[in-house]
Design a protein around this motif. Sequence first.
Motif, PDB file in Angstrom:
ATOM      1  N   ALA A 122      67.761  74.185   0.372  1.00 17.42           N
ATOM      2  CA  ALA A 122      66.878  74.471  -0.846  1.00 17.42           C
ATOM      3  C   ALA A 122      65.587  73.239  -0.468  1.00 17.42           C
ATOM      4  N   VAL A 123      64.558  73.801  -0.768  1.00 15.93           N
ATOM      5  CA  VAL A 123      63.399  72.792  -0.483  1.00 15.93           C
ATOM      6  C   VAL A 123      62.602  72.895  -1.681  1.00 15.93           C
ATOM      7  N   ARG A 124      61.731  71.591  -1.572  1.00 16.31           N
ATOM      8  CA  ARG A 124      60.674  71.524  -2.341  1.00 16.31           C
ATOM      9  C   ARG A 124      59.437  72.315  -2.195  1.00 16.31           C
ATOM     10  N   ARG A 125      59.132  72.706  -0.660  1.00 22.45           N
ATOM     11  CA  ARG A 125      57.846  73.588  -0.350  1.00 22.45           C
ATOM     12  C   ARG A 125      58.487  73.833   0.872  1.00 22.45           C
ATOM     13  N   TYR A 126      57.808  75.114   1.408  1.00 25.75           N
ATOM     14  CA  TYR A 126      58.066  75.645   2.667  1.00 25.75           C
ATOM     15  C   TYR A 126      57.483  74.946   3.780  1.00 25.75           C
ATOM     16  N   ASP A 127      57.970  74.230   4.812  1.00 29.01           N
ATOM     17  CA  ASP A 127      57.341  73.271   5.264  1.00 29.01           C
ATOM     18  C   ASP A 127      58.048  73.498   6.886  1.00 29.01           C
ATOM     19  N   LYS A 128      56.693  73.527   7.878  1.00 33.30           N
ATOM     20  CA  LYS A 128      56.900  73.731   9.155  1.00 33.30           C
ATOM     21  C   LYS A 128      57.676  72.693   9.897  1.00 33.30           C
ATOM     22  N   GLU A 129      57.883  71.316   9.633  1.00 37.01           N
ATOM     23  CA  GLU A 129      58.872  70.497  10.186  1.00 37.01           C
ATOM     24  C   GLU A 129      60.135  71.110   9.924  1.00 37.01           C
ATOM     25  N   VAL A 130      60.706  71.582   8.705  1.00 36.09           N
ATOM     26  CA  VAL A 130      61.828  71.894   8.414  1.00 36.09           C
ATOM     27  C   VAL A 130      62.204  73.359   9.132  1.00 36.09           C
ATOM     28  N   GLU A 131      61.261  74.244   8.903  1.00 34.94           N
ATOM     29  CA  GLU A 131      61.552  75.408   9.724  1.00 34.94           C
ATOM     30  C   GLU A 131      61.750  75.179  11.451  1.00 34.94           C
ATOM     31  N   THR A 132      61.194  74.276  11.963  1.00 32.72           N
ATOM     32  CA  THR A 132      61.173  74.078  13.437  1.00 32.72           C
ATOM     33  C   THR A 132      62.664  73.424  13.644  1.00 32.72           C
ATOM     34  N   ALA A 133      62.936  72.557  12.689  1.00 32.88           N
ATOM     35  CA  ALA A 133      64.260  71.982  12.817  1.00 32.88           C
ATOM     36  C   ALA A 133      65.456  73.148  12.706  1.00 32.88           C
ATOM     37  N   LEU A 134      65.120  74.029  12.054  1.00 31.80           N
ATOM     38  CA  LEU A 134      66.177  75.055  11.806  1.00 31.80           C
ATOM     39  C   LEU A 134      66.270  76.163  12.720  1.00 31.80           C
ATOM     40  N   GLU A 135      65.154  76.678  13.119  1.00 30.70           N
ATOM     41  CA  GLU A 135      64.978  77.611  14.087  1.00 30.70           C
ATOM     42  C   GLU A 135      64.332  77.025  15.394  1.00 30.70           C
ATOM     43  N   PRO A 136      64.950  77.725  16.667  1.00 28.44           N
ATOM     44  CA  PRO A 136      66.090  78.571  16.681  1.00 28.44           C
ATOM     45  C   PRO A 136      67.702  77.909  16.378  1.00 28.44           C
ATOM     46  N   TYR A 137      67.595  76.707  16.224  1.00 20.86           N
ATOM     47  CA  TYR A 137      68.922  76.007  16.176  1.00 20.86           C
ATOM     48  C   TYR A 137      69.881  76.888  15.410  1.00 20.86           C
ATOM     49  N   VAL A 138      69.794  77.329  14.136  1.00 17.18           N
ATOM     50  CA  VAL A 138      70.869  78.009  13.674  1.00 17.18           C
ATOM     51  C   VAL A 138      71.369  79.050  14.562  1.00 17.18           C
ATOM     52  N   TYR A 139      70.346  80.027  14.879  1.00 18.25           N
ATOM     53  CA  TYR A 139      70.643  81.049  15.869  1.00 18.25           C
ATOM     54  C   TYR A 139      71.310  80.668  16.894  1.00 18.25           C
ATOM     55  N   GLU A 140      70.957  79.663  17.343  1.00 21.21           N
ATOM     56  CA  GLU A 140      71.661  79.302  18.825  1.00 21.21           C
ATOM     57  C   GLU A 140      72.994  78.959  18.286  1.00 21.21           C
ATOM     58  N   TRP A 141      73.432  78.305  17.140  1.00 20.73           N
ATOM     59  CA  TRP A 141      74.832  78.026  16.733  1.00 20.73           C
ATOM     60  C   TRP A 141      75.619  79.079  16.473  1.00 20.73           C
ATOM     61  N   ILE A 142      75.064  80.215  16.007  1.00 22.97           N
ATOM     62  CA  ILE A 142      75.716  81.385  15.598  1.00 22.97           C
ATOM     63  C   ILE A 142      76.208  82.194  16.923  1.00 22.97           C
ATOM     64  N   GLU A 143      75.287  81.932  17.794  1.00 21.97           N
ATOM     65  CA  GLU A 143      75.216  83.035  19.221  1.00 21.97           C
ATOM     66  C   GLU A 143      76.258  82.296  19.926  1.00 21.97           C
ATOM     67  N   LYS A 144      76.574  80.974  19.830  1.00 21.36           N
ATOM     68  CA  LYS A 144      77.874  80.346  20.524  1.00 21.36           C
ATOM     69  C   LYS A 144      78.932  80.733  20.086  1.00 21.36           C
ATOM     70  N   ARG A 145      79.058  81.048  18.753  1.00 25.82           N
ATOM     71  CA  ARG A 145      80.339  81.510  18.241  1.00 25.82           C
ATOM     72  C   ARG A 145      80.413  82.989  18.135  1.00 25.82           C
ATOM     73  N   ARG A 146      79.704  83.762  18.739  1.00 28.26           N
ATOM     74  CA  ARG A 146      79.577  85.239  18.784  1.00 28.26           C
ATOM     75  C   ARG A 146      79.688  85.610  17.273  1.00 28.26           C
ATOM     76  N   GLY A 147      78.921  84.849  16.572  1.00 25.13           N
ATOM     77  CA  GLY A 147      78.683  85.392  15.082  1.00 25.13           C
ATOM     78  C   GLY A 147      77.473  86.433  14.910  1.00 25.13           C
ATOM     79  N   SER A 148      77.182  86.748  13.729  1.00 24.25           N
ATOM     80  CA  SER A 148      75.891  87.729  13.529  1.00 24.25           C
ATOM     81  C   SER A 148      75.032  86.857  12.748  1.00 24.25           C
ATOM     82  N   ILE A 149      73.534  87.207  13.304  1.00 23.85           N
ATOM     83  CA  ILE A 149      72.596  86.350  12.545  1.00 23.85           C
ATOM     84  C   ILE A 149      72.191  87.324  11.145  1.00 23.85           C
ATOM     85  N   SER A 150      72.818  88.392  11.102  1.00 24.03           N
ATOM     86  CA  SER A 150      72.453  89.199   9.775  1.00 24.03           C
ATOM     87  C   SER A 150      73.765  89.703   9.286  1.00 24.03           C
ATOM     88  N   ALA A 151      74.352  89.203   8.319  1.00 25.88           N
ATOM     89  CA  ALA A 151      75.670  89.921   7.875  1.00 25.88           C
ATOM     90  C   ALA A 151      75.495  90.790   6.894  1.00 25.88           C
TER      91      ALA A 151
END
Length: 489
Positions: A417-446
């Motif tokens: 939940a953010v106060r505004r869409y923000d490049k710094e937040v986005e860069t901290a999240l992506e691709p970090y979240v997707y790499e995290w999912i890939e390591k556990r053989r999850g799905s990036i879109s359920a």
Amino acid sequence: TDSYPGLTRDSRFSKLTPGHVAYFKQLLGQDSAVIDGINADAAADIEPFNEDWMHKYKGQCRLVLKPGSTEDVSKILRYCNENMLAVVPQGGNTGLVGGSIPVFDEIVIGMGRMNTIHSFDDVSGSLVLDAGCILEVADQHVAQQGYVFPLDLGAKGSCHVGGNVSTNAGGLRLLRYGSLHGSVLGVEAVLPDGTVMDDMCTLRKNNTGYDLKQLFIGAEGTLGIVTKLVVQCAQRSPAVNVALFGVESYQKAQTAFREAKLQLSEILSAFELMDGTSQRLVHQVRGGTRPLEGDHPFYCLVETSGSNGEHDYEKLEKFLEHVMSNEVVADGVVAQDATQIKTLWSWREGITECIGHFGGTYKYDVSIPLPDMYLIVHDVKARLSEAGLVGDTDDHPVVDVVGYGHMGDSNLHLNIAVRRYDKEVETALEPYVYEWIEKRRGSISAEHGLGLAKKNYVGYSRNETMIGLMRQIKTLFDPNGIMNPYKYI
Ligand code: FAD
Ligand code: MLT
Ligand code: ZN
């Protein structure tokens, strides 16, 4: 313009002219079926079609067409294909990945006028209806005959069944009724060259070669336009009960889920997880009395649906007693009537809207094997906190990190939940979240799909061979690429 850095308008597509618009006006006949921003200033009327539910994606469409029949859709697409005009199908526009919004000047094809319920067989439970029917309306229709639409979700009042099928929406009762890949029996779809693919089988079994309709379930408008559907509806349960538990750890939530399956077995119809943060934010935004006293790190909402109210209630109470006496759950409440059932559900269904209240939400809809499912929320919160991005004051873009979702389906909604869409937040999240999912053989879109949001990340959940096959299928159905371009494929 440069709303989407890295994307440029495909110069193979024609720009709309007054001549194109004249063709569509003549075809659709009535004024209200065409919103024309080419010959007149229609910006205000077009705006809702150019912006998504989260106010995150903005398109530059200047023409909206509202077909009234399959024949209209066929003629529109044939003309667009011959004239290299790109299109975006749009249902209720409640999608959460930017799939229903044009990127540049694509024509929006709004399906809202195609909303007839054609027939319902109250012996077999098969429902034949247009793609533009609103989900809740379809459910109310079959409720009159004692049936239930096999999908339910928070956006039911505005999403279309055609949009549901095109995203392969999962929702709150997939645990009970399974995915749309099982309950959609038939599809009518118009291909980009105007061909009508009539696969409107009303029967459950049909093993005559490849099951082509399955390609349209989850295609997100990239192969053609779904115009009609046959849906297998289930018997509506006369007895529904709901309980809400407070749980002290994610480990205990897993034990509660295991116990719920053991003890409630065939009457279990939903098992949803909400973390403490999500419930605090819903309370902060909406006010009201919280269903349980105090703050718990996790909450589980358990629903049963069966045919014998007293028997089911007893089973649920016994289950609650068992998990409380074994200290699996810390506190719990069972709804006493239909109003309380609605209220308990509102603490779950209200999360999406409430967490967006502060300005915006970064949404990740992921599948992760259950033992690790909630760990991602801790890891993401730690990462954003270390970067100094989370806090109570305006100079912090992030309000909080929230986890909730369909625990029964190993489907977590990780939301920032953010106060505004923000490049710094986005860069901290992506691709970090997707790499995290890939390591556990999850799905990036359920369940939400890929749309524009996950365009660059498909490779984290699908290998090159599969992506290659998807591209070949896309080219086979849509050689000119006019269907929902710039999205995931
Ligand atoms: P749109 O948003 O209009 O379109 C979605 C995609 O489908 C786009 O790519 C569009 O081009 C395509 N499309 C639409 N109609 C057609 C058609 N007739 N033919 C071809 N392509 C088409 N999703 C879940 O899975 N589970 C949930 O629990 C859930 N809860 C939600 C709760 C809220 C409050 C909100 C806002 C959304 C929720 N969603 C959920 C996401 C969304 O509602 C669903 O994905 C829904 O299925 C989208 O339907 P729609 O008619 O709004 O489609
Ligand atoms: C839900 O389960 O509430 C929906 O998928 C919407 C969301 O992810 O917020
Ligand atoms: Zn969901």
